[in-house]
Design a protein around this motif. Sequence first.
Motif, mmCIF file in Angstrom:
data_model
loop_
_atom_site.group_PDB
_atom_site.id
_atom_site.type_symbol
_atom_site.label_atom_id
_atom_site.label_comp_id
_atom_site.label_asym_id
_atom_site.label_seq_id
_atom_site.Cartn_x
_atom_site.Cartn_y
_atom_site.Cartn_z
ATOM 1 N N TYR A 1 17.666 64.860 -19.457
ATOM 2 C CA TYR A 1 16.262 65.144 -19.770
ATOM 3 C C TYR A 1 15.652 65.862 -18.573
ATOM 4 O O TYR A 1 15.647 65.333 -17.459
ATOM 5 C CB TYR A 1 15.498 63.857 -20.062
ATOM 6 N N ILE A 2 15.149 67.072 -18.821
ATOM 7 C CA ILE A 2 14.599 67.888 -17.740
ATOM 8 C C ILE A 2 13.091 68.016 -17.925
ATOM 9 O O ILE A 2 12.624 68.586 -18.921
ATOM 10 C CB ILE A 2 15.213 69.301 -17.724
ATOM 11 N N ASP A 3 12.334 67.482 -16.990
ATOM 12 C CA ASP A 3 10.882 67.652 -16.992
ATOM 13 C C ASP A 3 10.571 68.980 -16.312
ATOM 14 O O ASP A 3 10.690 69.102 -15.088
ATOM 15 C CB ASP A 3 10.217 66.495 -16.241
ATOM 16 N N VAL A 4 10.216 69.987 -17.103
ATOM 17 C CA VAL A 4 10.022 71.335 -16.558
ATOM 18 C C VAL A 4 8.722 71.458 -15.763
ATOM 19 O O VAL A 4 8.433 72.539 -15.237
ATOM 20 C CB VAL A 4 10.051 72.384 -17.691
ATOM 21 N N ASN A 5 7.963 70.391 -15.660
ATOM 22 C CA ASN A 5 6.771 70.386 -14.807
ATOM 23 C C ASN A 5 6.956 69.504 -13.573
ATOM 24 O O ASN A 5 6.005 69.253 -12.852
ATOM 25 C CB ASN A 5 5.537 69.899 -15.587
ATOM 26 N N ASP A 6 8.184 69.066 -13.368
ATOM 27 C CA ASP A 6 8.460 68.168 -12.246
ATOM 28 C C ASP A 6 9.599 68.754 -11.414
ATOM 29 O O ASP A 6 10.725 68.898 -11.905
ATOM 30 C CB ASP A 6 8.830 66.778 -12.763
ATOM 31 N N VAL A 7 9.297 69.089 -10.155
ATOM 32 C CA VAL A 7 10.306 69.684 -9.275
ATOM 33 C C VAL A 7 11.484 68.734 -9.061
ATOM 34 O O VAL A 7 12.642 69.152 -9.040
ATOM 35 C CB VAL A 7 9.667 70.075 -7.926
ATOM 36 N N ASP A 8 11.190 67.459 -8.916
ATOM 37 C CA ASP A 8 12.237 66.460 -8.678
ATOM 38 C C ASP A 8 13.256 66.464 -9.817
ATOM 39 O O ASP A 8 14.477 66.448 -9.591
ATOM 40 C CB ASP A 8 11.604 65.081 -8.527
ATOM 41 N N SER A 9 12.790 66.484 -11.052
ATOM 42 C CA SER A 9 13.667 66.480 -12.213
ATOM 43 C C SER A 9 14.526 67.740 -12.249
ATOM 44 O O SER A 9 15.738 67.681 -12.484
ATOM 45 C CB SER A 9 12.842 66.370 -13.492
ATOM 46 N N MET A 10 13.912 68.903 -12.005
ATOM 47 C CA MET A 10 14.660 70.159 -12.027
ATOM 48 C C MET A 10 15.632 70.248 -10.857
ATOM 49 O O MET A 10 16.737 70.780 -10.985
ATOM 50 C CB MET A 10 13.685 71.346 -12.026
ATOM 51 N N TYR A 11 15.245 69.727 -9.717
ATOM 52 C CA TYR A 11 16.080 69.737 -8.515
ATOM 53 C C TYR A 11 17.404 69.016 -8.782
ATOM 54 O O TYR A 11 18.493 69.550 -8.525
ATOM 55 C CB TYR A 11 15.306 69.059 -7.384
ATOM 56 N N PHE A 12 17.321 67.803 -9.304
ATOM 57 C CA PHE A 12 18.539 67.030 -9.536
ATOM 58 C C PHE A 12 19.331 67.543 -10.744
ATOM 59 O O PHE A 12 20.549 67.360 -10.805
ATOM 60 C CB PHE A 12 18.208 65.549 -9.685
ATOM 61 N N PHE A 13 18.656 68.186 -11.685
ATOM 62 C CA PHE A 13 19.392 68.844 -12.770
ATOM 63 C C PHE A 13 20.275 69.952 -12.216
ATOM 64 O O PHE A 13 21.465 70.048 -12.550
ATOM 65 C CB PHE A 13 18.423 69.419 -13.807
ATOM 66 N N LEU A 14 19.714 70.781 -11.342
ATOM 67 C CA LEU A 14 20.459 71.908 -10.795
ATOM 68 C C LEU A 14 21.667 71.441 -9.988
ATOM 69 O O LEU A 14 22.755 72.020 -10.086
ATOM 70 C CB LEU A 14 19.543 72.776 -9.922
ATOM 71 N N TYR A 15 21.490 70.386 -9.210
ATOM 72 C CA TYR A 15 22.604 69.890 -8.405
ATOM 73 C C TYR A 15 23.576 69.033 -9.223
ATOM 74 O O TYR A 15 24.635 68.655 -8.720
ATOM 75 C CB TYR A 15 22.086 69.120 -7.188
ATOM 76 N N GLY A 16 23.210 68.753 -10.476
ATOM 77 C CA GLY A 16 24.132 68.055 -11.368
ATOM 78 C C GLY A 16 24.940 68.994 -12.243
ATOM 79 O O GLY A 16 25.827 68.555 -12.974
ATOM 80 N N CYS A 17 24.670 70.293 -12.156
ATOM 81 C CA CYS A 17 25.367 71.278 -12.993
ATOM 82 C C CYS A 17 26.764 71.566 -12.451
ATOM 83 O O CYS A 17 26.953 71.773 -11.252
ATOM 84 C CB CYS A 17 24.579 72.580 -13.050
ATOM 85 N N GLN A 18 27.728 71.587 -13.360
ATOM 86 C CA GLN A 18 29.076 72.062 -13.052
ATOM 87 C C GLN A 18 29.276 73.338 -13.859
ATOM 88 O O GLN A 18 29.310 73.296 -15.089
ATOM 89 C CB GLN A 18 30.119 71.007 -13.425
ATOM 90 N N PHE A 19 29.403 74.458 -13.183
ATOM 91 C CA PHE A 19 29.529 75.759 -13.837
ATOM 92 C C PHE A 19 31.008 76.045 -14.079
ATOM 93 O O PHE A 19 31.777 76.245 -13.136
ATOM 94 C CB PHE A 19 28.905 76.857 -12.976
ATOM 95 N N LEU A 20 31.382 76.063 -15.340
ATOM 96 C CA LEU A 20 32.775 76.294 -15.726
ATOM 97 C C LEU A 20 32.920 77.761 -16.137
ATOM 98 O O LEU A 20 32.514 78.148 -17.241
ATOM 99 C CB LEU A 20 33.151 75.364 -16.875
#
Length: 385
Positions: free
Chosen positions: A214-233
């Motif tokens: 779940y990504i809160d697009v108005n919350d930097v914290d949520s987007m920050y941890f989403f980006l560092y949780g991405c594995q680009f295949l």
Amino acid sequence: MKNIRFCMAALREDVLGFIFKIVQMTISFIIIGFIISGINENYTLSRQINNIMGNQEIYVLKDNNANSYYDEIMSDKSYIPKFQELTEAALAIQDRILVMNNVNTVGIDYKQLDVLEVSDSFFEKYEIKGDFDELAIRNDFTLHRYEGDMDSIVKPAILGSGLKGKYQKGDEITDDAGNQYVIYGFVDDKQYYAAPIQGKEMNPLDDVIITPVYIDVNDVDSMYFFLYGCQFLVDDISELDEFMSINNKERILETYLVSYTKQLEYIGNEYLNSFVLEGILGICLFVFAFAGMICTMFQRIADNAYEYAVNILCGAKLTDIYARIIMEFVMIIMTGVIVTICIFRISLASLGIVSLACLCFLIMCLFAKYKIDFESLVENLRSKG
């Protein structure tokens, strides 16, 4: 019982030596157990990651941001549009990302649980087995955007195997922060996932809540941890050039791409270095302890050969004599085995130690059988009589 009493009488004459041999053998078994466990864990981690990659490569973002910068972006709302742009760039390649964010913990019913946010392909890619509907996973474990209000959202959740007896499918639970979950199912026992960028250990799924991202697009914290949780295949790192150029142009994150292949090589080298050091120590200690037991057994046979022969003349069986000789050393080896099983439980490490102990027992039986010729000794006693 007589053999046990004879054995105890012999041990009372050398209690400190007996204890020393137990400590030696136990420590050597524990060290060898850790080596076996480490080798198995390294193999499992590499196999899981290689299965995920197939003919492609996984890249993740390395978090190189200072704590002061993290505090700054959390408090400054001007960073929100920048993070929104970078998040949208990641979502634009959604078919090539596998998300796994495990930085949060929650409390439920006075129990601390890890929250693992994943995309729907996580279960298939990581070969996670369990009692859950795969179609429901594909439909509901997608990437969810929302804006600020989670109160009305009930998250689907797969619970760890350690929570099976406490909850049932369809139950709704609420954590200490007020987040609500509906239970879709449970993972099986002994399920693990690899996170090489975080460490070389396999992570158990016993006490976890697995939910969609779940990504809160108005919350930097949520987007920050989403980006560092991405594995680009991806097939080639160049496919991520546009994403990285947005980050570099806006100077959003202090980061760079890390290859899982390189990370596995680093972990493999780290394991190899520790295996060599621990292996030399463990094997030398085991050889020294086992050789000491063999020498002690030879000395016992030499010191008590006359007594053994007299016992045979008085009706004792050869098996009784061999049992008396071996019993002391079986106690030493079994103590090490029991301690090892208590540490490693039923695992490849404990099975390896049990196999090694059986080999030690077999070797000692062969040495005991061929070291002394009881029949010749008895004949000599009879001729003297």
